[in-house]
Design a protein around this motif. Structure first.
Motif, PDB file in Angstrom:
ATOM      1  N   PRO A 166      -9.295  -6.647   3.764  1.00 17.40           N
ATOM      2  CA  PRO A 166      -9.938  -5.421   3.669  1.00 17.40           C
ATOM      3  C   PRO A 166     -11.111  -5.062   4.370  1.00 17.40           C
ATOM      4  O   PRO A 166     -11.091  -4.025   5.018  1.00 17.40           O
ATOM      5  N   GLN A 167     -11.947  -5.889   4.715  1.00 11.38           N
ATOM      6  CA  GLN A 167     -13.159  -5.681   5.444  1.00 11.38           C
ATOM      7  C   GLN A 167     -12.776  -5.543   7.126  1.00 11.38           C
ATOM      8  O   GLN A 167     -13.420  -4.709   7.418  1.00 11.38           O
ATOM      9  N   GLU A 168     -11.772  -6.290   7.324  1.00 12.93           N
ATOM     10  CA  GLU A 168     -11.160  -6.205   8.779  1.00 12.93           C
ATOM     11  C   GLU A 168     -10.508  -4.613   8.608  1.00 12.93           C
ATOM     12  O   GLU A 168     -10.722  -3.837   9.862  1.00 12.93           O
ATOM     13  N   ILE A 169      -9.766  -4.240   7.784  1.00  8.26           N
ATOM     14  CA  ILE A 169      -9.284  -2.907   7.866  1.00  8.26           C
ATOM     15  C   ILE A 169     -10.365  -1.829   8.017  1.00  8.26           C
ATOM     16  O   ILE A 169      -9.942  -0.772   8.691  1.00  8.26           O
ATOM     17  N   ALA A 170     -11.257  -1.957   7.104  1.00  7.65           N
ATOM     18  CA  ALA A 170     -12.341  -0.986   6.959  1.00  7.65           C
ATOM     19  C   ALA A 170     -13.073  -0.704   8.447  1.00  7.65           C
ATOM     20  O   ALA A 170     -13.120   0.328   8.837  1.00  7.65           O
ATOM     21  N   LEU A 171     -13.122  -1.988   9.196  1.00 10.98           N
ATOM     22  CA  LEU A 171     -13.677  -1.752  10.357  1.00 10.98           C
ATOM     23  C   LEU A 171     -12.846  -1.107  11.301  1.00 10.98           C
ATOM     24  O   LEU A 171     -13.193  -0.393  12.043  1.00 10.98           O
ATOM     25  N   LEU A 172     -11.661  -1.667  11.190  1.00  8.29           N
ATOM     26  CA  LEU A 172     -10.617  -0.788  12.254  1.00  8.29           C
ATOM     27  C   LEU A 172     -10.637   0.684  11.981  1.00  8.29           C
ATOM     28  O   LEU A 172     -10.354   1.440  12.856  1.00  8.29           O
ATOM     29  N   ARG A 173     -10.585   1.095  10.759  1.00 11.71           N
ATOM     30  CA  ARG A 173     -10.143   2.390  10.337  1.00 11.71           C
ATOM     31  C   ARG A 173     -11.475   3.171  10.174  1.00 11.71           C
ATOM     32  O   ARG A 173     -11.447   4.456  10.006  1.00 11.71           O
ATOM     33  N   ALA A 174     -12.735   2.581  10.523  1.00 11.75           N
ATOM     34  CA  ALA A 174     -13.977   3.220  10.526  1.00 11.75           C
ATOM     35  C   ALA A 174     -14.107   3.901   9.099  1.00 11.75           C
ATOM     36  O   ALA A 174     -14.921   4.883   9.177  1.00 11.75           O
ATOM     37  N   VAL A 175     -13.924   3.231   8.273  1.00 10.88           N
ATOM     38  CA  VAL A 175     -14.100   3.555   6.791  1.00 10.88           C
ATOM     39  C   VAL A 175     -14.941   2.636   5.843  1.00 10.88           C
ATOM     40  O   VAL A 175     -14.898   1.617   6.151  1.00 10.88           O
ATOM     41  N   PRO A 176     -15.477   3.221   4.771  1.00  9.59           N
ATOM     42  CA  PRO A 176     -16.241   2.435   3.972  1.00  9.59           C
ATOM     43  C   PRO A 176     -15.277   1.291   3.153  1.00  9.59           C
ATOM     44  O   PRO A 176     -14.253   1.638   2.886  1.00  9.59           O
ATOM     45  N   VAL A 177     -15.760  -0.106   3.232  1.00  7.96           N
ATOM     46  CA  VAL A 177     -14.728  -1.088   2.696  1.00  7.96           C
ATOM     47  C   VAL A 177     -14.372  -0.665   1.138  1.00  7.96           C
ATOM     48  O   VAL A 177     -13.384  -0.831   0.637  1.00  7.96           O
ATOM     49  N   ARG A 178     -15.150  -0.233   0.737  1.00  6.36           N
ATOM     50  CA  ARG A 178     -14.859   0.312  -1.022  1.00  6.36           C
ATOM     51  C   ARG A 178     -13.720   1.388  -1.006  1.00  6.36           C
ATOM     52  O   ARG A 178     -12.969   1.161  -1.952  1.00  6.36           O
ATOM     53  N   ARG A 179     -13.436   2.143   0.161  1.00  3.76           N
ATOM     54  CA  ARG A 179     -12.370   2.783   0.215  1.00  3.76           C
ATOM     55  C   ARG A 179     -11.156   2.079   0.396  1.00  3.76           C
ATOM     56  O   ARG A 179     -10.227   2.218  -0.310  1.00  3.76           O
ATOM     57  N   VAL A 180     -11.225   0.933   1.049  1.00  2.00           N
ATOM     58  CA  VAL A 180      -9.890   0.204   1.224  1.00  2.00           C
ATOM     59  C   VAL A 180      -9.456  -0.480  -0.021  1.00  2.00           C
ATOM     60  O   VAL A 180      -8.471  -0.648  -0.445  1.00  2.00           O
ATOM     61  N   TYR A 181     -10.626  -1.199  -0.522  1.00  5.21           N
ATOM     62  CA  TYR A 181     -10.451  -1.695  -1.832  1.00  5.21           C
ATOM     63  C   TYR A 181      -9.964  -0.882  -2.914  1.00  5.21           C
ATOM     64  O   TYR A 181      -8.988  -1.382  -3.688  1.00  5.21           O
ATOM     65  N   GLY A 182     -10.260   0.437  -2.870  1.00  5.54           N
ATOM     66  CA  GLY A 182      -9.912   1.428  -3.833  1.00  5.54           C
ATOM     67  C   GLY A 182      -8.273   1.567  -3.642  1.00  5.54           C
ATOM     68  O   GLY A 182      -7.328   1.567  -4.411  1.00  5.54           O
ATOM     69  N   VAL A 183      -7.957   1.813  -2.144  1.00  4.34           N
ATOM     70  CA  VAL A 183      -6.370   1.779  -1.945  1.00  4.34           C
ATOM     71  C   VAL A 183      -5.802   0.867  -2.333  1.00  4.34           C
ATOM     72  O   VAL A 183      -4.406   0.841  -2.848  1.00  4.34           O
ATOM     73  N   CYS A 184      -6.301  -0.349  -1.968  1.00  4.00           N
ATOM     74  CA  CYS A 184      -5.582  -1.674  -2.430  1.00  4.00           C
ATOM     75  C   CYS A 184      -5.456  -1.722  -3.870  1.00  4.00           C
ATOM     76  O   CYS A 184      -4.251  -1.992  -4.398  1.00  4.00           O
ATOM     77  N   GLU A 185      -6.357  -1.549  -4.592  1.00  6.52           N
ATOM     78  CA  GLU A 185      -6.064  -1.290  -6.272  1.00  6.52           C
ATOM     79  C   GLU A 185      -4.850  -0.458  -6.584  1.00  6.52           C
ATOM     80  O   GLU A 185      -4.386  -0.818  -7.285  1.00  6.52           O
ATOM     81  N   ARG A 186      -4.936   0.717  -5.867  1.00  2.45           N
ATOM     82  CA  ARG A 186      -3.931   1.690  -6.186  1.00  2.45           C
ATOM     83  C   ARG A 186      -2.603   1.143  -5.918  1.00  2.45           C
ATOM     84  O   ARG A 186      -1.280   1.380  -6.547  1.00  2.45           O
ATOM     85  N   LEU A 187      -2.624   0.523  -4.693  1.00  4.14           N
ATOM     86  CA  LEU A 187      -1.187  -0.211  -4.226  1.00  4.14           C
ATOM     87  C   LEU A 187      -0.544  -1.038  -5.287  1.00  4.14           C
ATOM     88  O   LEU A 187       0.462  -1.076  -5.536  1.00  4.14           O
ATOM     89  N   ARG A 188      -1.643  -1.890  -5.589  1.00  4.74           N
ATOM     90  CA  ARG A 188      -1.248  -3.111  -6.594  1.00  4.74           C
ATOM     91  C   ARG A 188      -0.633  -2.461  -8.023  1.00  4.74           C
ATOM     92  O   ARG A 188       0.404  -2.903  -8.428  1.00  4.74           O
TER      93      ARG A 188
END
Length: 210
Positions: A166-188
């Motif tokens: 998630p940290q690497e994805i946030a860096l690539l997408r230039a978004v806060p890491v908490r946003r990526v974690y939130g999407v991952c949680e919804r996906l799970r």
């Protein structure tokens, strides 16, 4: 009125079987058969099909949602019918969201349902073969049907499957890491997974990943 049809599938037997069925119907004309996505995309603007029968494994490196995105961009007026050995209702829901109009489960007798499917989508109505329809209805009744995957969620799912954290994805997408974690949680939650590893396995099993 003649209905112009393109068939695209990576299995010879499937192509020949569908051509045989369609040739028996005077209103249908098969204007192209393809086993590679690139070959089909190069000619869609010229043949202008009314219906595209699209195998979900035509391009091994693309999931079926991304596959529909590319085909629809090349032929925006064509009705797309997906052909698949997967019958999971969640993927059917997402396919309707991105613009597919029908879903034929290959283990249903296509000799019986193929003509009906084409006639239905030509009337502007969605079509599901019997097994796909049953799975779709079950999925819509489950608590996993509420959130549909948007483009961001689909891309993050693909990046997780590529092994990115998630940290690497946030860096690539230039978004806060908490946003990526939130999407991952919804996906799970959507896939009924407890971990990201289980999420990837379930998503691949249900057709959301190549």
């Amino acid at each position: 009125m003649t209905v112009n049809i393109v068939i695209a599938d990576n299995v010879d037997l499937a192509l020949e079987g569908m051509k045989t069925v369609l040739r028996q119907h005077g209103a249908f004309q098969v204007v192209g058969t393809y086993q590679m996505l690139s070959d089909m995309l190069n000619v869609l603007g010229d043949v202008r099909p009314d219906v595209i029968l699209l195998g979900d494994r035509l391009e091994p490196d693309l999931d079926v949602l991304a596959l529909v995105d590319q085909v629809q961009a090349a032929a925006p007026r064509a009705r797309i019918l997906i052909l698949s050995y997967l019958s999971d209702g969640l993927i059917v829901q997402e396919l309707f969201t991105v613009g597919a109009m029908g879903y034929l489960y290959k283990n249903d007798p296509l000799s019986h349902y193929l003509v009906e499917a084409i006639q239905t989508v030509m009337r502007g109505r969605p079509y599901l073969s019997p097994t796909a329809n049953s799975e779709y209805l079950l999925a819509m009744q489950s608590d996993r049907a509420g959130w549909q995957l948007d483009a961001e969620a689909r891309e993050i799912l693909r990046q997780l499957a590529q092994g990115l954290r998630p940290q690497e994805i946030a860096l690539l997408r230039a978004v806060p890491v908490r946003r990526v974690y939130g999407v991952c949680e919804r996906l799970r939650r959507r896939f009924g997974a407890e971990t990201n590893i289980q999420l990837i396995a379930l998503a691949a099993e249900e057709g959301f990943l190549p």
